[in-house]
Enzyme design. Structure first.
Site, PDB file in Angstrom:
ATOM      1  N   LEU A  63       0.850  -1.180   0.000  1.00 22.95           N
ATOM      2  CA  LEU A  63       0.000   0.000   0.000  1.00 22.95           C
ATOM      3  C   LEU A  63       0.886   1.229   0.000  1.00 22.95           C
ATOM      4  O   LEU A  63       1.966   1.236   0.629  1.00 22.95           O
ATOM      5  CB  LEU A  63      -0.899   0.029   1.243  1.00 22.95           C
ATOM      6  CG  LEU A  63      -2.062  -0.961   1.304  1.00 22.95           C
ATOM      7  CD1 LEU A  63      -2.794  -0.824   2.631  1.00 22.95           C
ATOM      8  CD2 LEU A  63      -3.023  -0.746   0.150  1.00 22.95           C
ATOM      9  N   ASP A  64       0.446   2.283  -0.673  1.00 27.49           N
ATOM     10  CA  ASP A  64       1.198   3.535  -0.678  1.00 27.49           C
ATOM     11  C   ASP A  64       1.377   4.046   0.745  1.00 27.49           C
ATOM     12  O   ASP A  64       0.502   3.858   1.603  1.00 27.49           O
ATOM     13  CB  ASP A  64       0.468   4.600  -1.503  1.00 27.49           C
ATOM     14  CG  ASP A  64       0.333   4.215  -2.965  1.00 27.49           C
ATOM     15  OD1 ASP A  64       1.022   3.280  -3.403  1.00 27.49           O
ATOM     16  OD2 ASP A  64      -0.482   4.851  -3.655  1.00 27.49           O
ATOM     17  N   ARG A  65       2.470   4.728   0.973  1.00 24.28           N
ATOM     18  CA  ARG A  65       2.776   5.215   2.321  1.00 24.28           C
ATOM     19  C   ARG A  65       1.636   6.027   2.947  1.00 24.28           C
ATOM     20  O   ARG A  65       1.277   5.803   4.108  1.00 24.28           O
ATOM     21  CB  ARG A  65       4.066   6.041   2.296  1.00 24.28           C
ATOM     22  CG  ARG A  65       4.492   6.569   3.657  1.00 24.28           C
ATOM     23  CD  ARG A  65       5.858   7.225   3.593  1.00 24.28           C
ATOM     24  NE  ARG A  65       6.363   7.484   4.938  1.00 24.28           N
ATOM     25  CZ  ARG A  65       7.635   7.770   5.205  1.00 24.28           C
ATOM     26  NH1 ARG A  65       8.517   7.845   4.229  1.00 24.28           N
ATOM     27  NH2 ARG A  65       8.016   7.976   6.446  1.00 24.28           N
ATOM     28  N   ALA A  67      -1.506   5.950   2.423  1.00 23.25           N
ATOM     29  CA  ALA A  67      -2.774   5.217   2.490  1.00 23.25           C
ATOM     30  C   ALA A  67      -2.762   4.263   3.687  1.00 23.25           C
ATOM     31  O   ALA A  67      -1.719   3.967   4.262  1.00 23.25           O
ATOM     32  CB  ALA A  67      -3.008   4.438   1.196  1.00 23.25           C
TER      33      ALA A  67
END
Length: 235
Positions: A63-65, A67
């Protein structure tokens, strides 16, 4: 970090399969010495179960940082390989909640674009279909609610490209709240002196996959972080 608080919540645990709720502002993986979900989970397992700090931990997706939400991990190689194949063949159902600016029209539909990861930069961009580095990106969305701040979307990813939801939404003038990288002009969550710790209103709400040991289908739902209450959402 307080040893009583590992820095994440466990959502599902069965044999060598673990699903946790990643907080926003935390990297999924990072080089040695840098805080990440991976190192937090390893330290938790070391304290709880006595396993070595450098024991195997399989990260099969990220997951993106900025998010938050559900991430599934494998605690041995065999389980990780089985989970990885499910992601590779798109057998895993991934549902996200995103709060975006503006009113999305129509209220449900499909976004199809070609996206490329920008070389040497931590961002993606929409490119023409004939671009040699472009990869097709498809998501399906439906509106759950419209509010003063914008639209609450439920999104099911068909593909999994770099920053896919963020770049597809931002390119349509509906940037994810807090996501300055893709056009948002509002702050989501508390201010931070380090911009890398800022949150965005993107949450991996639900994962459905097959448990690699029991071979039973599992659906895991990740509760929202408390910061979502600032826009009237809880759950």
């Amino acid at each position: 970090m307080d040893e009583s608080d590992p820095g994440f919540d466990i959502l599902y645990e069965s044999g060598p399969c673990l699903v946790v709720n990643k907080p926003s502002g935390v990297l999924t993986q990072a080089p040695p010495g840098v805080d990440s979900l991976e190192i937090r989970v390893k330290m938790f397992l070391h304290r709880r179960d006595g396993v070595p700090c450098d024991a195997f931990l399989g990260v099969v997706h990220r997951l993106d940082r900025p998010a938050s939400g559900a991430i599934v991990l494998g605690l041995n190689l065999k389980a990780t390989q089985k989970l990885g194949r499910q992601f590779e063949h798109r057998w895993v159902k991934k549902v996200y909640w995103a709060c975006v600016s503006g009113k999305v029209e129509p209220p449900e539909g499909t976004w199809t674009d070609h996206v490329r990861k920008v070389p040497e930069e931590p961002r993606a961009e929409i490119v023409p279909p004939d671009h040699p580095q472009g990869r097709i990106a498809v998501l399906h969305y439906r509106t759950r609610a419209v509010a003063d701040w914008g639209t609450w979307l439920e999104i099911e990813l068909e593909t999994g490209r770099t920053h896919q939801i963020r770049v597809q939404a931002g390119s349509r003038g509906h940037s994810v709240l807090g996501d300055a990288q893709y056009g948002s002009t509002v702050l989501f969550g508390p201010p931070r002196t380090d911009a890398r710790l800022l949150a965005i209103a993107l949450h991996a709400r639900q994962l459905t996959f097959r448990d690699p040991t029991t071979r039973q289908d599992v659906t895991v739902v990740a509760p929202l972080p408390p910061i979502w209450r600032q826009i009237g959402m809880d759950g």
